[in-house]
Design a protein around this motif. Structure first.
Motif: not given
Length: 145
Positions: A108-114
């Motif tokens: 989720l962090l990668k989706i939201r913040y790359n």
């Protein structure tokens, strides 16, 4: 009340779902039951409560659950934490309880913040992010309809 308490933590929810799966009520069966009762937009908790109540406690949608709990969830957070949880909760409304598994935090962090590093710079430490993610679920599932 015990079911709601277990459901409000990713770890105990996972254990409960594993127990149900051993008894022949895995995610696939629960999802099929969700469809049968017309509660595809509801949390699996609501489906289980509906069954437990002998069909008297009608399921609410995930969207309504979020709306009812939003004030309590966001009341204790700063703007950056709110922004992340708004994203998480939108994924929950869209896809279901699987999005609230603590093993999904990194994705989720990668989706939201790359990048996770970018998220840490914006939101705070890994522990702060994890605690925010998990604590919010207590309020989400404390909702009494």
């Amino acid at each position: 009340e015990d079911l709601r308490r277990q459901w409000s933590s990713p770890e105990t929810r996972r254990a409960l779902l594993a127990t149900l799966a051993k008894e022949g009520y895995g995610i696939e069966e629960l999802t099929e039951l969700q469809k049968v009762i017309g509660a595809e937009e509801s949390d699996l908790l609501d489906v289980l409560e509906y069954l437990y109540s002998s069909f008297s406690k009608k399921p609410i949608t995930r969207e309504k659950r979020v709306a009812l709990a939003q004030h309590e969830i966001f009341n204790r957070l700063d703007d950056k934490q709110k922004e992340f949880l708004e994203f998480v909760l939108s994924k929950y409304v869209e896809n279901g309880v699987e999005e609230l598994d603590d093993r999904r935090i990194t994705a989720l962090l990668k989706i939201r913040y790359n990048e996770v590093g970018d998220a840490i710079e914006i939101i705070g430490s890994v522990n702060k992010i994890r605690n925010t993610f998990i604590e919010s679920q207590k309020y989400l599932y404390a909702v009494a309809k």
